[in-house]
Design a protein around this motif. Structure first.
Motif, PDB file in Angstrom:
ATOM      1  N   LEU A  99      -3.848   3.946   3.500  1.00  0.00           N
ATOM      2  CA  LEU A  99      -3.441   3.024   2.317  1.00  0.00           C
ATOM      3  C   LEU A  99      -2.111   2.039   2.768  1.00  0.00           C
ATOM      4  CD1 LEU A  99      -3.501   4.946  -1.038  1.00  0.00           C
ATOM      5  CD2 LEU A  99      -5.068   3.403   0.028  1.00  0.00           C
ATOM      6  N   ASN A 100      -1.227   2.781   3.924  1.00  0.00           N
ATOM      7  CA  ASN A 100      -0.309   2.168   4.469  1.00  0.00           C
ATOM      8  C   ASN A 100      -0.699   0.516   4.861  1.00  0.00           C
ATOM      9  OD1 ASN A 100       1.091   4.351   4.183  1.00  0.00           O
ATOM     10  ND2 ASN A 100       1.290   4.648   6.366  1.00  0.00           N
ATOM     11  N   PHE A 101      -1.834   0.463   5.361  1.00  0.00           N
ATOM     12  CA  PHE A 101      -2.250  -0.504   6.113  1.00  0.00           C
ATOM     13  C   PHE A 101      -3.551  -1.252   5.451  1.00  0.00           C
ATOM     14  CE2 PHE A 101       0.168   1.210   9.239  1.00  0.00           C
ATOM     15  CZ  PHE A 101      -0.024   2.458   9.480  1.00  0.00           C
ATOM     16  N   ALA A 102      -3.907  -0.873   4.286  1.00  0.00           N
ATOM     17  CA  ALA A 102      -5.180  -1.198   3.727  1.00  0.00           C
ATOM     18  C   ALA A 102      -5.095  -2.805   3.243  1.00  0.00           C
ATOM     19  CB  ALA A 102      -5.369  -0.478   2.342  1.00  0.00           C
ATOM     20  N   ALA A 103      -6.244  -3.481   3.611  1.00  0.00           N
ATOM     21  CA  ALA A 103      -6.062  -4.741   2.862  1.00  0.00           C
ATOM     22  C   ALA A 103      -6.167  -5.044   1.684  1.00  0.00           C
ATOM     23  CB  ALA A 103      -7.134  -5.605   3.576  1.00  0.00           C
ATOM     24  N   THR A 127       1.003  11.701 -11.807  1.00  0.00           N
ATOM     25  CA  THR A 127       0.876   9.996 -12.000  1.00  0.00           C
ATOM     26  C   THR A 127       1.051   9.357 -10.777  1.00  0.00           C
ATOM     27  OG1 THR A 127       1.765  10.557 -14.434  1.00  0.00           O
ATOM     28  CG2 THR A 127       1.971   8.519 -13.578  1.00  0.00           C
ATOM     29  N   ARG A 128       0.443   8.296 -10.646  1.00  0.00           N
ATOM     30  CA  ARG A 128       0.576   7.564  -9.482  1.00  0.00           C
ATOM     31  C   ARG A 128       1.183   6.238  -9.630  1.00  0.00           C
ATOM     32  NH1 ARG A 128      -1.623   8.523  -4.357  1.00  0.00           N
ATOM     33  NH2 ARG A 128      -2.583   6.497  -4.082  1.00  0.00           N
ATOM     34  N   VAL A 129       2.337   5.824  -9.073  1.00  0.00           N
ATOM     35  CA  VAL A 129       2.907   4.626  -9.797  1.00  0.00           C
ATOM     36  C   VAL A 129       3.095   3.670  -8.190  1.00  0.00           C
ATOM     37  CG1 VAL A 129       5.360   3.686 -10.210  1.00  0.00           C
ATOM     38  CG2 VAL A 129       4.546   5.890 -11.231  1.00  0.00           C
ATOM     39  N   PHE A 130       2.861   2.544  -8.447  1.00  0.00           N
ATOM     40  CA  PHE A 130       2.986   1.428  -7.480  1.00  0.00           C
ATOM     41  C   PHE A 130       4.010   0.800  -7.851  1.00  0.00           C
ATOM     42  CE2 PHE A 130       2.387  -1.212  -3.960  1.00  0.00           C
ATOM     43  CZ  PHE A 130       2.318  -2.570  -4.485  1.00  0.00           C
ATOM     44  N   PHE A 131       5.144   0.420  -7.011  1.00  0.00           N
ATOM     45  CA  PHE A 131       6.424  -0.307  -7.199  1.00  0.00           C
ATOM     46  C   PHE A 131       6.427  -1.329  -6.118  1.00  0.00           C
ATOM     47  CE2 PHE A 131      10.499  -1.354  -8.585  1.00  0.00           C
ATOM     48  CZ  PHE A 131      11.208  -1.378  -7.568  1.00  0.00           C
ATOM     49  N   THR A 132       6.699  -2.622  -6.551  1.00  0.00           N
ATOM     50  CA  THR A 132       7.022  -3.719  -5.555  1.00  0.00           C
ATOM     51  C   THR A 132       8.368  -4.545  -6.319  1.00  0.00           C
ATOM     52  OG1 THR A 132       6.279  -5.405  -4.388  1.00  0.00           O
ATOM     53  CG2 THR A 132       5.471  -5.310  -6.369  1.00  0.00           C
ATOM     54  N   THR A 133       8.597  -5.393  -5.612  1.00  0.00           N
ATOM     55  CA  THR A 133       9.724  -6.053  -6.085  1.00  0.00           C
ATOM     56  C   THR A 133       9.991  -7.342  -5.355  1.00  0.00           C
ATOM     57  OG1 THR A 133      12.308  -6.005  -6.430  1.00  0.00           O
ATOM     58  CG2 THR A 133      11.518  -4.862  -4.529  1.00  0.00           C
ATOM     59  N   ASP A 134      10.560  -8.141  -5.822  1.00  0.00           N
ATOM     60  CA  ASP A 134      11.233  -9.472  -5.241  1.00  0.00           C
ATOM     61  C   ASP A 134       9.959 -10.247  -4.590  1.00  0.00           C
ATOM     62  OD1 ASP A 134      13.351  -7.426  -4.954  1.00  0.00           O
ATOM     63  OD2 ASP A 134      14.253  -9.532  -4.453  1.00  0.00           O
ATOM     64  N   LEU A 179       2.768  -8.233   0.727  1.00  0.00           N
ATOM     65  CA  LEU A 179       3.242  -7.351  -0.527  1.00  0.00           C
ATOM     66  C   LEU A 179       3.625  -6.084   0.042  1.00  0.00           C
ATOM     67  CD1 LEU A 179       3.189  -7.543  -3.707  1.00  0.00           C
ATOM     68  CD2 LEU A 179       1.485  -6.378  -3.671  1.00  0.00           C
ATOM     69  N   HIS A 180       4.994  -5.755   0.100  1.00  0.00           N
ATOM     70  CA  HIS A 180       5.465  -4.690   0.495  1.00  0.00           C
ATOM     71  C   HIS A 180       5.575  -3.624  -0.744  1.00  0.00           C
ATOM     72  CE1 HIS A 180       6.618  -4.996   4.655  1.00  0.00           C
ATOM     73  NE2 HIS A 180       7.101  -6.228   4.283  1.00  0.00           N
ATOM     74  N   GLY A 181       5.336  -2.682  -0.578  1.00  0.00           N
ATOM     75  CA  GLY A 181       5.429  -1.630  -2.017  1.00  0.00           C
ATOM     76  C   GLY A 181       5.443  -0.292  -1.771  1.00  0.00           C
ATOM     77  N   LEU A 182       5.326   0.639  -2.673  1.00  0.00           N
ATOM     78  CA  LEU A 182       5.761   1.913  -2.644  1.00  0.00           C
ATOM     79  C   LEU A 182       4.802   2.621  -3.515  1.00  0.00           C
ATOM     80  CD1 LEU A 182       7.989   3.921  -1.701  1.00  0.00           C
ATOM     81  CD2 LEU A 182       9.223   3.284  -3.524  1.00  0.00           C
ATOM     82  N   ILE A 183       4.066   3.641  -2.998  1.00  0.00           N
ATOM     83  CA  ILE A 183       3.041   4.312  -3.816  1.00  0.00           C
ATOM     84  C   ILE A 183       3.826   5.919  -4.124  1.00  0.00           C
ATOM     85  CG2 ILE A 183       0.946   5.749  -4.279  1.00  0.00           C
ATOM     86  CD1 ILE A 183      -0.243   3.413  -2.405  1.00  0.00           C
ATOM     87  N   LEU A 184       4.029   6.086  -5.444  1.00  0.00           N
ATOM     88  CA  LEU A 184       4.775   7.346  -5.778  1.00  0.00           C
ATOM     89  C   LEU A 184       3.909   8.374  -6.304  1.00  0.00           C
ATOM     90  CD1 LEU A 184       8.038   5.534  -7.180  1.00  0.00           C
ATOM     91  CD2 LEU A 184       8.088   7.015  -4.978  1.00  0.00           C
ATOM     92  N   GLN A 239       4.890   7.002  -0.225  1.00  0.00           N
ATOM     93  CA  GLN A 239       4.472   6.282   0.846  1.00  0.00           C
ATOM     94  C   GLN A 239       4.567   4.729   0.608  1.00  0.00           C
ATOM     95  OE1 GLN A 239      -0.266   7.056   0.422  1.00  0.00           O
ATOM     96  NE2 GLN A 239       0.234   5.837   2.178  1.00  0.00           N
ATOM     97  N   PHE A 240       5.165   4.093   1.800  1.00  0.00           N
ATOM     98  CA  PHE A 240       5.511   2.673   1.824  1.00  0.00           C
ATOM     99  C   PHE A 240       3.998   2.117   2.004  1.00  0.00           C
ATOM    100  CE2 PHE A 240       9.976   2.166   1.027  1.00  0.00           C
ATOM    101  CZ  PHE A 240      10.400   3.437   1.761  1.00  0.00           C
ATOM    102  N   THR A 241       3.894   0.817   1.627  1.00  0.00           N
ATOM    103  CA  THR A 241       2.693   0.493   1.945  1.00  0.00           C
ATOM    104  C   THR A 241       2.890  -1.258   2.190  1.00  0.00           C
ATOM    105  OG1 THR A 241       2.389  -0.675  -0.396  1.00  0.00           O
ATOM    106  CG2 THR A 241       1.268   1.352   0.139  1.00  0.00           C
ATOM    107  N   THR A 242       1.913  -1.686   3.161  1.00  0.00           N
ATOM    108  CA  THR A 242       2.160  -3.226   3.377  1.00  0.00           C
ATOM    109  C   THR A 242       0.831  -3.892   3.318  1.00  0.00           C
ATOM    110  OG1 THR A 242       3.678  -2.661   5.075  1.00  0.00           O
ATOM    111  CG2 THR A 242       3.029  -4.690   5.206  1.00  0.00           C
TER     112      THR A 242
END
Lengths: 547, 332
Positions: free
Chosen positions: A539-543, B15-22, B312-317, B328-331
Motif C-alpha cells: 500500500l505504501n506505493f499503490a497507485a 478502525t482504519r483511518v486515512f489521514f492526509t493534509t495540505d 498524495l502523501h498520507g497515513l493509514i492508521l 504506515q505512510f503512503t505515497t
C-alpha cells in the motif's frame, strides 16, 4: 535607459510557502566531488594507461560525458517529478515496486555505507597523508618524515586512524547537512578547483624537459629506475608503449570512467528533498550537466598531461610498470600515487603540500557522501516500514542519526576485518562495480516512467517535452539504457574485473549477487512480518488513480 | 485493489483511518483522496487542513477570441474551448486557480492586491463546492466517514460550505466521533506565521481555543488531536527561519550563507499534548517535515505534502479499542 520590471502574470495569495535550503550550486559541488573529480585523475591519468594501455582516453572521456547526459536527463526527470530524498530507492520502488527497490538499495547500502566508507578513510591515509609525509622527508632530507610515513602505514596504526576519520565524519554528519555543506563549499570545492589549476599551471610553467630532469632526481633519491630507462625496460618485459588504440581498452576505460560519472547524479539525488528548485527539470539537469562538464574539464587537463606534457609512450610505460612491475620500477610508486607524480614538475615542497591538501579536499568528500547517501536510504525505507522505526529517527538538526550511527558503527568494526584480511576488502572492491547495474535500473525506470506512473508523469515538468510523439524522457532513456547496459555488461565480462577476470573480481561479483539475494529474502521477511501486524507494505506505493 | 481484511483480530475489531493534509487546491490530489477508501480499505478519511490553493492564474480573453496566459514561465495561447478546458484541468491539478478575465481585469489584479484576494476566495469557494459535491456523490453511498477541515491558509468562507454538507464533517473547533471508541478534536488554526495567514493566531489565542475545545472530550486519553499546526520542536515542524520584516519573507542565513533551521510549530499545541496526553496527534502545515514523534504516550504524525507534484502523501492508521495497532505512510 531604465528597464521596467516584468509585469506579473501569476498572483500569489497571502499564504504560507515552502522553502528548501540546499542550493543548486551546492548540488553541483556535491555531484562533482562525489564523482571524485580531482581524485579521478588517479584512475584516469596515473593508472589508466597501465590498466588500459591501448585506450583512446579522449574518446573514452568524450563518449562517457556525452552519453552520460542521457543518464543525467533521466535522473533529472525522475527527480523533478518526485523531489524527495532517497534517490534510486525512491525511483525504483515507485516505478518497479518495493521488492526491487529495497533489494537493490540494501545491497548498495552494504557496499557503499560499509566498504566505501572504509575505502574513503583508507585512501585519505594511504593515498595522501602517508605519501605526503614521505615526499616531505625525501625533499627535505629529514628522515623523521619518512619514518612517520612508514609508521602511519602500519596496520596497527592505520586501524585507529581510519576509525577516527570515520567516527569524526559521522559526528559532523549527525549535526545535520549544514556543517557538511559549509565544509564542502569553503574547503572541498575550492581545494579541488585549486588542485586542477595547479596541475594546469605546472604545464605552463615547467617544461617537459624540466619534468623529466626532476623525475630523474626524485627517482635517484628514492632508489627508482631512471626515467630514461623506463620505456626500454618496459619493452624488455614485453610491453609495447607505442601500440595502437583498441576498442576493447577504450570501452574498458569508459567503464572505469562511468563508475565515477554515475555519482554525479546518484549521490545528489539522495538529497532531493533538501534541494531548492528540485521540482524544476531544467535546474536539476543543469546541475548534473555542470558537474559532468567539470569532470570532463578535469580529465581533459589529465589528457593534456598524459598526451602532450609527459608523453603517451612514457606515461603508458610508467603506469604499466606501476601496475604490473612495481619492484622493477622502484621508488614505491604504488604507495606514492598521482599526487606525488604531480608534484614532480615543480619539485617544490610547498607546492607538494598544497597539492596534497587539494587532494584531501577532493577525497574527503567521499567519506561524507558514504554517510549521507546510505543514511537517507535507510530513512526512506524506515518510513516505508521496510525497516524498523528506530532507523528513521531524526534529531533536532534534521539528521537521521540512528541510520548514520548504524552505518558508521559497522564500518568502524569492519575496518579491522578489511585491514587484517585484505582479501575480503578486495572482494568488496570488485563487488562495488555492480553499482553500475543499480544506476542502469534507474535509467530503465525513467524510460518507462510515463507509463508506469502516468498520473505523476503528466503533472511533472517533463510531460511537456515530446519527440516524435513519444515522451522525450523515453527517447533519451532508451539511449541511456543502451549505454548503461553496455557499460554494465562490459564490466561483467571484462577480462580483469568481470566474471572471467581475476579470482577476486569473480568472487566480488558473486558476492554482489549474493547480497541482492539476501536482501530479497529480507524483503520477503519484512513484508510477512508487517502483514502480521496489519500493515500491507504494497500500500505504501499503490497507485491510486484519481476519481 | 486490496482485498477486504479480517478486521477482527486477537486485539478485537479495528478502525482504519486515512489521514492526509495540505492538498492546497490540487484537483489531482483530491480526486485521489476520493479513491483511497477503496484502494486502502479504510473506514474514515480525513483531510487535516489547508484545502485551498495559493496561486491565481489569470487567463485573458483576446480580441480574436483566443486566450492567453502565462504559467510556469511559458506563454500559452489557447484557441479552442477544448484547449482552455485542458489548461484549466492542468492548472487545477497542481492546485492553482484559473481566472478568466480581460486585459482591464488583469491590470486591476496587478494594481490592487485586495482584488487578488477577493478573486482567489471566489475561486476557492467554487472549487470547494465542487469538492464537497464530489465527496457526497462518491463517498456518501459508501457509508465511510469523511472529515475535511480547514487549515491556517484557508479563508473562513470555506467553513460554511463544509458545514452545509451532510456527508462531509468539518472538525474545526469541534469534537467528532470517528468510531464508537475514539473522539477527534479538530483545530485548523496555527501560531503566527511570517505570512500572517487568515487563521494565524498568537500562542495565547491558540491556547485559549485549545482550552475551550479539549474539555469537551469525554475520554481524552483515547482521543485524537487533529491540530493542523504541529507541536513545537517535535521534528514535525522543522523549516528554515524566515525574516518577516520584509514581504515576501526571506530565508535567514548565517554568516556563511547557510539557512537557519528551527522548529516553527506551536508551543500551545505542545503544552496541550504534554498535559492531556491523547492517543494520537495528527498534524500538517510543514510540508517537508514528514515524520513521527512521540511526546510522552502520544504518537504524533505529519505525513508531509507534495501536492504540487500531484502526489498524495498520507497515513493509514489502524486503531483498536484503546490503542494504535499500526501505522504506515503512503505515497500515491
Amino acid at each position: 535607459m531604465s528597464q521596467k520590471a516584468p509585469a506579473e502574470t501569476v498572483f500569489l495569495r497571502n499564504s504560507s510557502g515552502v522553502i528548501r535550503a540546499m542550493s543548486p550550486t551546492d548540488g553541483v559541488f556535491f555531484g562533482y566531488l562525489s564523482a571524485a573529480g580531482l581524485y579521478g585523475l588517479v584512475f584516469y591519468m596515473f593508472l589508466g594507461p597501465g590498466l588500459f594501455p591501448r585506450a583512446n582516453f579522449l574518446m573514452a572521456d568524450v563518449l562517457t560525458v556525452v552519453l552520460f547526459l542521457a543518464v543525467y536527463c533521466v535522473y533529472a526527470v525522475l527527480g523533478s517529478a518526485m523531489p524527495r530524498s532517497g534517490g534510486d530507492y525512491v525511483f525504483q520502488t515507485r516505478v518497479f515496486g518495493p521488492g526491487f527497490g529495497f533489494t537493490i538499495s540494501i545491497a548498495a547500502f552494504v557496499v557503499w555505507g560499509w566498504w566505501f566508507c572504509y575505502l574513503a578513510a583508507s585512501s585519505i591515509l594511504a593515498g595522501l597523508i602517508a605519501p605526503m609525509f614521505n615526499v616531505i622527508g625525501v625533499s627535505t632530507g629529514n628522515h623523521a618524515w619518512v619514518t612517520a610515513a612508514e609508521y602511519v602505514s602500519k596496520t596497527s596504526v592505520r586501524i585507529p586512524i581510519i576509525m577516527a576519520l570515520i567516527l569524526g565524519s559521522g559526528w559532523i554528519m549527525s549535526r545535520g547537512l549544514k556543517p557538511f555543506l559549509r565544509i564542502q563549499r569553503y574547503f572541498m570545492m575550492p581545494a579541488s578547483i585549486l588542485g586542477v589549476v595547479l596541475i594546469a599551471a605546472s604545464l605552463l610553467f615547467f617544461s617537459h624537459a624540466t619534468f623529466m630532469s626532476h623525475l630523474a632526481t626524485f627517482q635517484h633519491q628514492v632508489g627508482g629506475l631512471a626515467p630514461s630507462q623506463v620505456i626500454s625496460k618496459a619493452r624488455s618485459l614485453g610491453f609495447n608503449p607505442a601500440q595502437g588504440y583498441s576498442l576493447a581498452d577504450t570501452v574498458g576505460m569508459a567503464v572505469f570512467l562511468s563508475f565515477l560519472f554515475i555519482w554525479v547524479c546518484e549521490v545528489p539525488s539522495l538529497t532531493f528533498g533538501e534541494l531548492k528548485s528540485a521540482g524544476r527539470l531544467k535546474t536539476v539537469f543543469g546541475m548534473f550537466a555542470t558537474a559532468g562538464a567539470l569532470m570532463f574539464v578535469t580529465f581533459l587537463i589529465g589528457l593534456v598531461w598524459t598526451y602532450s606534457y609527459v608523453g603517451l609512450p612514457f606515461m603508458r610505460a610508467f603506469s604499466w610498470m606501476v601496475v604490473n612491475q612495481p619492484d622493477t620500477l622502484g621508488g614505491d610508486w604504488g604507495f606514492r600515487g598521482a599526487p606525488t607524480f604531480l608534484y614532480i614538475p615543480s619539485l617544490n615542497i610547498w607546492i607538494a603540500v598544497l597539492l596534497f591538501i587539494c587532494f584531501l579536499g577532493a577525497t574527503s568528500q567521499s567519506l561524507f557522501n558514504t554517510i549521507i547517501g546510505p543514511s537517507r536510504m535507510l530513512l526512506a525505507m524506515s518510513f516505508d516500514r521496510l525497516l524498523p522505526e528506530w532507523m528513521g529517527k531524526v534529531n533536532k538538526k534534521g539528521a537521521p542519526y540512528a541510520a548514520i550511527w548504524l552505518g558508521i558503527g559497522v564500518a568502524v568494526a569492519l575496518t579491522v576485518v578489511f585491514e587484517v584480511l585484505p582479501n575480503i576488502a578486495e572482494v568488496l572492491f570488485w563487488s562495488s562495480f555492480a553499482s553500475l547495474a543499480g544506476v542502469t535500473l534507474t535509467v530503465i525506470a525513467g524510460t518507462i516512467f510515463p507509463w508506469r506512473m502516468k498520473d505523476v508523469y503528466e503533472v511533472s515538468p517533463a510531460s511537456q517535452y515530446r519527440l516524435g510523439g513519444i515522451p522525450l524522457v523515453t527517447a533519451i532513456g532508451i539511449i541511456g539504457t543502451a549505454f548503461m547496459l553496455t557499460m554494465s555488461l562490459t564490466n561483467l565480462f571484462n577480462s580483469t574485473f568481470g566474471l572471467f577476470g581475476t579470482g577476486a573480481a569473480r568472487v566480488g561479483l558473486v558476492f554482489a549477487v549474493a547480497l541482492i539475494l539476501v536482501a530479497a529474502i529480507g524483503y520477503v521477511g519484512a513484508k510477512w512480518y508487517r502483514r502480521s501486524t496489519g500493515i500491507d507494505i504494497l500500500l505504501n506505493f499503490a497507485a491510486v488513480p484519481p476519481e | 485493489m486490496v482485498s477486504k481484511r479480517n478486521r477482527k483480530s486477537s486485539q478485537g475489531p479495528s478502525t482504519r483511518v486515512f489521514f492526509t493534509t495540505d492538498v492546497h487546491g490540487s484537483e489531482h490530489c483530491f480526486r485521489k483522496f476520493l479513491k483511497v477508501a477503496e484502494t486502502y480499505d479504510v473506514d474514515v478519511l480525513i483531510i487535516g487542513g489547508d484545502l485551498a490553493g495559493k496561486v491565481v492564474v489569470p487567463i485573458v480573453r483576446r480580441s480574436d477570441g483566443s486566450y492567453w496566459c502565462n504559467y510556469m514561465g511559458r506563454d500559452l495561447i489557447l484557441n479552442t474551448e477544448e484547449e482552455l478546458a485542458a489548461t484549466r484541468d492542468k492548472i487545477g491539478r497542481l492546485g492553482s486557480y484559473l481566472y478568466e478575465t480581460d486585459t482591464d481585469g488583469l491590470e486591476q489584479l496587478r494594481n490592487d492586491h485586495s482584488k487578488v484576494e477577493a478573486v482567489a476566495v471566489e475561486l476557492i469557494v467554487e472549487r470547494m463546492r465542487t469538492w464537497v459535491k464530489l465527496a457526497e456523490d462518491r463517498l456518501g453511498p459508501t457509508g465511510k466517514k469523511v472529515i475535511m477541515g480547514p487549515g491556517n491558509d484557508d479563508p473562513f468562507a470555506i467553513s460554511e460550505i463544509l458545514n452545509s454538507s451532510d456527508v462531509v464533517q468539518n472538525p474545526d473547533e469541534e469534537i467528532i466521533w470517528i468510531d464508537e471508541h475514539h473522539e477527534m478534536a479538530g483545530l485548523g488554526y496555527a501560531n503566527m506565521t511570517p505570512w500572517k495567514c487568515t487563521r494565524d493566531l498568537t500562542e495565547d489565542q491558540l491556547r485559549a481555543k485549545i482550552g475551550d475545545l479539549v474539555p469537551k472530550l469525554q475520554n481524552v486519553e483515547n482521543s485524537i488531536f487533529c491540530f493542523h499546526v504541529p507541536p513545537i520542536d517535535s521534528q514535525l515542524d522543522t523549516c528554515p527561519r524566515l525574516d518577516d520584516s520584509v514581504y515576501p519573507p526571506k530565508v535567514v542565513v548565517d554568516r556563511t550563507g547557510q539557512a537557519e533551521y528551527y522548529g516553527s510549530g506551536s508551543s500551545a499545541v505542545r503544552e496541550a499534548i504534554e498535559t492531556y496526553q491523547p492517543l494520537l496527534g495528527l498534524h500538517g502545515h510543514i510540508h517537508e517535515s514528514k515524520g513521527i514523534a512521540r511526546i510522552g504516550r502520544t504518537t504524533c504524525f505529519n505525513p508531509g505534502s507534495e501536492y504540487a507534484e500531484g502526489i498524495l502523501h498520507g497515513l493509514i492508521l489502524t486503531l483498536t479499542e484503546d490503542s494504535l495497532r499500526s501505522y504506515q505512510f503512503t505515497t500515491a
